[in-house]
Design a protein around this motif. Structure first.
Motif, short mmCIF file in Angstrom:
data_model
loop_
_atom_site.label_atom_id
_atom_site.label_comp_id
_atom_site.label_asym_id
_atom_site.label_seq_id
_atom_site.Cartn_x
_atom_site.Cartn_y
_atom_site.Cartn_z
N GLN A 25 -5.55 111.46 -39.74
CA GLN A 25 -4.41 110.54 -39.73
C GLN A 25 -3.23 111.03 -40.56
N TYR A 64 -2.41 112.87 -33.46
CA TYR A 64 -3.76 112.33 -33.43
C TYR A 64 -3.79 110.97 -32.74
N ARG A 65 -4.61 110.88 -31.71
CA ARG A 65 -4.71 109.65 -30.93
C ARG A 65 -5.77 108.71 -31.46
N GLY A 66 -6.66 109.20 -32.31
CA GLY A 66 -7.74 108.37 -32.82
C GLY A 66 -9.05 108.69 -32.13
N GLU A 79 -11.88 100.94 -34.98
CA GLU A 79 -11.99 101.35 -36.38
C GLU A 79 -13.37 100.96 -36.92
N HIS A 108 -11.69 111.17 -39.49
CA HIS A 108 -10.67 110.22 -39.00
C HIS A 108 -9.57 110.04 -40.06
N ALA A 109 -9.97 109.84 -41.30
CA ALA A 109 -9.00 109.66 -42.39
C ALA A 109 -8.17 110.93 -42.58
#
Lengths: 342, 342
Positions: free
Chosen positions: A199, A205-207, A184, A195-196
Motif C-alpha cells: 500500500q 496496487y489494486r489490493g 480487508e 498488503h501493508a
C-alpha cells in the motif's frame, strides 16, 4: 547480443533444443552468430548436422543435471554441467542471456551461485506470463523461493511491474496480491504484512485478488508465494490437459473437421498450452535467465529465444535495480518515522 | 432425517434456496417433512407460496449475515441469524444436517461455536469433491483453516478417506499430499512434517502429488493447506469460466447448434460448473454441515440436499471418530518409543 541455450535440459533434450534453435533462425530471423549451444559437443555434433545448425557455436559441457536431481547438490557436484557452464557464459560476459528447460531448481540455484542477485534484490522470483483475453498476466513467484518473506514479495511486485512495462508495453501495470478473499483482514499473517507494504510502495496496487481473477485479466501482475504459484500453474496445466484434449477431440469429430472451428481450437490450444508458451524470466539476477517448461518442444525453445532477446534489449534489469532501490528507500524512511513516533 | 437449509445465504438467496428445495421435492423425491427452511419467516412467506413449498417448516431467524461480514464478529453479534439458528437446530437435535450457501467463514465459525468438533478432531476442514474423469477427487482443506499444522493435515487425510469410502464407495481411497514436486525433500517444512506423519498413519498414502494430478484422478484425496486449497479451487473456477464459455459460444455458432455437440458441451459444462455442483461437507464437526458455493442456483441447493442426506445416512462421522482415535493412538505410541530411545 549472444544467447546461450542449455542443450541438455528438458524432457525432449537435446533434440527439441537444437530444433528450436533452427526454428528461431529460420522463422524468427535470429542471426545464428547470436546463438550458443551449451552441452556435450561430441554428442551434439550429429544432431547439429541433421538439423542444419552448422556454424552455431557450442560451449562444451561434459555433464548434465537430471530433472529429479537435488538442485543444491547437483550444482555443487557438477561444475561442468550445461546449467553451470551456461550461467558462466553469462557471468563472463560471453553471453547476455541463458535459456534452460532443465531442472528449474538447479537453474535457480546456479544463478544465485554463479551470477548473483541484482543490487538490492533479496530473492529472485520466476515470473510466468499467463495468457488471458486481455494479454499476459504475470504471476510471480512460481517456485524459485518457497520461503517467501514480506519484503521478498514486495520486491516481486516491483520487479514484475517493470517486466510488464518493458516486455508487454503496459504503461502502469496493476498489481494484485493473491488471497482467499478480497475483504480487508482476510488471509494469513504473511499476506497481511505484504498488503501493508504494497500500500505504501509506489507500485499501482489494486489490493487482494482471488484465484479466479488471474485468468480474468483484472490485474497485470499477481504476487504470491512460490509454493502457491507453483501449484496454481500446475493446476491450470492439468486442467487444460485433461480437459481441453477431450473437448478438441469431440468437437473435431462432430464438426467433421470444419476449418473454422479447427482454426479456433488451434488458437485456443496454443494460447493455453503452457509447455508451448515457453519462456519465464527469473527476475532479480545479474543477467537474462529464461526458464522453459520441462516438456518444451522446439516451438517453445524458439519462443524463449525471442523472450530472451526482448528481455535483454529492454534493459529491464537496470529499471529493476532503480525501482528496488526506491522502494527500499521508502521503506527505510517509513521505518525511521515509525521508530521516531514510539 | 431432517435437513435445515439456510434461506438467506448466497448471492441468489432466498429465491435460489426456496427453488432448490422445491426441486429436491419434485425431482429428488425428498419428502417435504424432511426439510426445514431457516430465515425471516414473514419475508419468505410469499416466495414459499409462489414456488409451491406450502407445508415446509420454517425456523424463524430475524437476522442474516452478509457475504462480506467478518465471520467471528458476525457470529458473536447476530445470534438470531439464519446461520446461527440453523446450527442450533442441529445442536438441539431438531435437524441432523444444515446446508448454507452463505458466508463460508461464518458457517465454519458458527459450527465451532454451536456444534463443536467431533471427538479427537483438532480442526474441521472443508472437503470439496472435484470432478475428474475417474469420478470425484476430494480436496481438503479449501479454506476452513488457514493456520494448518501437521496434525491437522494428518487428520484431514483420515477424515477425507472416510468420506470417500462412505459417499463414493471407494474401498481403499488413495491419499496424495500436494507439493511442488514429487521427489523426496521437496517442499516446505510443513509439507515435510505431514509427509512423515502420513507415512506411518494407516491411510493409503501415495506420497507427494503436484497440481496437475488433482484433475487426472491418480488419487482419491488431495491434502493441502486451506489457503492453497482455496486458491486452487478459485483458479479452476476462473479457468472454466473465462475459457469454457468462450469455447461453448464459438462451438455453438459454428456447429449451428448440432444436438450432439450441444449435449456433450452441456454435460461438460455441468461437470465443471463449480457453482452447480454444490455441496462440500465441513468434516470434523458434530453434525452434517454442507457448504455451497455463494453463487449457487436452485440446482446446486437441490444437489446439496442430496449430499446432506447421503452424508447423514452414511454415518461417516462415527467412522471419522473411530479412525481419528486410531491415528492418535499410533501417534502416541510412536512418540512414546521415540522418547524412550533418546
Amino acid at each position: 547480443l549472444k544467447i546461450a541455450v542449455d542443450a541438455m535440459g528438458g524432457d525432449h533434450a537435446p533434440r527439441a533444443v537444437v530444433e528450436g534453435m533452427a526454428l528461431a533462425i529460420s522463422d524468427g530471423g535470429v542471426p545464428r552468430e547470436n546463438l550458443l549451444l551449451v552441452g556435450q559437443a561430441a554428442a551434439l555434433a550429429p544432431l547439429i548436422d541433421e538439423v542444419g545448425l552448422e556454424g552455431v557455436a557450442v560451449e562444451d559441457a561434459s555433464q548434465s543435471i537430471g530433472m529429479d536431481e537435488s538442485p543444491a547438490s547437483a550444482i555443487r557436484g557438477k561444475r561442468d554441467s550445461s546449467i553451470v557452464r551456461g550461467m558462466r557464459t553469462v557471468a563472463e560476459g560471453r553471453a547476455q542471456a541463458f535459456i534452460s528447460a532443465g531442472n528449474t531448481g538447479a537453474v535457480v540455484a546456479a544463478s544465485a551461485l554463479v551470477l548473483g542477485r541484482l543490487a538490492g534484490v533479496s530473492r529472485p522470483g520466476i515470473a510466468v506470463p499467463v495468457p488471458t483475453h486481455r494479454g499476459p498476466c504475470v504471476v510471480i513467484d512460481v517456485g524459485a523461493n518457497i520461503y517467501c518473506k514480506p519484503d521478498h514479495m514486495l520486491q516481486y511486485a516491483v520487479m514484475a511491474s517493470e517486466y510488464c512495462k518493458a516486455s508487454f508495453g503496459r504503461a502502469d501495470p496493476v498489481v494484485g496480491l493473491l488471497n482467499i478473499g478480497e475483504e480487508e483482514g482476510k488471509g494469513n499473517p504473511l499476506i497481511q504484512q505484504v498488503h501493508a507494504l504494497l500500500q505504501g510502495s509506489g507500485v499501482t496496487y489494486r489490493g487482494f485478488i482471488e484465484g479466479q481473477d488471474i485468468m480474468s485479466g483484472v490485474v497485470d501482475v499477481v504476487v504470491c508465494e512460490g509454493f502457491v504459484g507453483n501449484v496454481i500453474l500446475k493446476v491450470a496445466e492439468g486442467f487444460s490437459e485433461s480437459f481441453l484434449h477431450d473437448i478438441f477431440r469431440k468437437v473435431a469429430e462432430t464438426t467433421n473437421g470444419s476449418p473454422d472451428v479447427k482454426a479456433y481450437m488451434g488458437s485456443l490450444k496454443q494460447r493455453f498450452d503452457y509447455a508451448a508458451t515457453g519462456g519465464a524470466p527469473l527476475l532479480g539476477v545479474e543477467g537474462s535467465i529464461i526458464i522453459c517448461h520441462g516438456r518444451s518442444h522446439g516451438g517453445a525453445i524458439a519462443n524463449a529465444i525471442q523472450v530472451a532477446t526482448n528481455f535483454t534489449r529492454s534493459r529491464v534489469n537496470e529499471r529493476i535495480v532503480d525501482e528496488v532501490a526506491k522502494v527500499s528507500m521508502l521503506h527505510r524512511v517509513a521505518d525511521f518515522f515509525h521508530i521516531d513516533q514510539n
